[in-house]
Design a protein around this motif. Structure first.
Motif, PDB file in Angstrom:
ATOM      1  N   LEU A   1     -21.326  60.941  19.003  1.00  0.00           N
ATOM      2  CA  LEU A   1     -21.186  60.311  17.687  1.00  0.00           C
ATOM      3  C   LEU A   1     -19.795  59.704  17.521  1.00  0.00           C
ATOM      4  CD1 LEU A   1     -23.010  62.894  15.381  1.00  0.00           C
ATOM      5  CD2 LEU A   1     -23.680  60.508  15.758  1.00  0.00           C
TER       6      LEU A   1
ATOM      7  N   GLU B   1     -19.183  56.911  14.795  1.00  0.00           N
ATOM      8  CA  GLU B   1     -19.815  57.641  13.705  1.00  0.00           C
ATOM      9  C   GLU B   1     -18.961  58.846  13.302  1.00  0.00           C
ATOM     10  OE1 GLU B   1     -22.404  56.636  12.161  1.00  0.00           O
ATOM     11  OE2 GLU B   1     -23.067  55.037  13.507  1.00  0.00           O
ATOM     12  N   GLU B   2     -19.371  59.491  12.218  1.00  0.00           N
ATOM     13  CA  GLU B   2     -18.608  60.629  11.712  1.00  0.00           C
ATOM     14  C   GLU B   2     -19.223  61.952  12.162  1.00  0.00           C
ATOM     15  OE1 GLU B   2     -16.686  62.144   7.489  1.00  0.00           O
ATOM     16  OE2 GLU B   2     -18.553  61.014   7.482  1.00  0.00           O
TER      17      GLU B   2
END
Length: 210
Positions: free
Chosen positions: A17, A22-23
């Motif tokens: 991720l 992404e977080e």
């Protein structure tokens, strides 16, 4: 978050991720072996020495009948691990050969636990550009050749945070221990919420038998 081998799955999910922009607001692992710590496990000399010393310390606190029961259970568990390692090694050897039918036959002998152990032994991840939260029982350092704290610290870009929890690798989520563990986990989640937007929690509870 992930438990035992499931922690490796959670780590790889969070790592991927991050690489995709992404977080991953919180990564938590419960008694997860560090990559490389399962090489030649459970027959590696260093592991056996640490494990035997830990078990002897535990047995000293028990009565004779309890000692016999624990010893029997541990012996059966150890033989199951050795058998699983042998079956996995046989399958890998046959898979590299031209004997396709023999490889398929050996694969059918493998349990899910055997496959998990084999995957964990082969796992060689990249570094994680974040912080790792480790929940470890007292026996965790005796389970594997490498202390989980040292192994994961080497991969965590923002370091690690360690929480000691009661029980052992097979009982840390038992009713008698889980309330205290849940309070610590709740505190970690609260901090993550305060620092970043709310993540979607994912939990993987795959266990490597010990």
């Amino acid at each position: 978050s992930g438990y035992c081998f499931g922690g490796m799955v959670a780590y790889e999910m969070a790592r991927l991720l991050k690489t995709q922009g992404e977080e991953a607001a919180l990564l938590v692992m419960f008694n997860t072996p560090a990559p490389g710590s399962l090489k030649r496990w459970p027959l590696k000399q260093g592991y056996l020495a640490k494990r035997i010393a830990h078990e002897l310390r535990t047995l000293r606190l028990l009565r004779i009948r309890e000692k016999l029961a624990v010893f029997g259970t541990k012996a059966v568990g150890f033989m199951r691990l050795v058998s699983g390692s042998f079956k996995a090694a046989l399958w890998h050897a046959l898979a590299r050969s031209s004997i396709v039918s023999a490889a398929k036959g050996a694969q059918r002998l493998l349990s899910v636990a055997d496959i998990n152990v084999s995957a964990a032994k082969a796992y060689q991840p990249g570094a994680y550009p974040g912080r790792i939260i480790l929940f470890l029982t007292e026996e965790a350092t005796s389970l594997y050749a490498i202390d989980p704290r040292d192994g994961w610290m080497a991969l965590a870009g923002d370091g690690i945070e360690v929480h000691a929890v009661a029980g052992d690798n097979n009982s840390l989520f038992d009713a008698r221990f889980v309330d205290a563990l849940a309070e610590k986990l709740k505190s970690c989640i609260t901090k993550a919420h305060a620092n970043r937007r709310q993540p979607i929690p994912i939990f993987n509870n795959t266990l490597i038998p010990t």
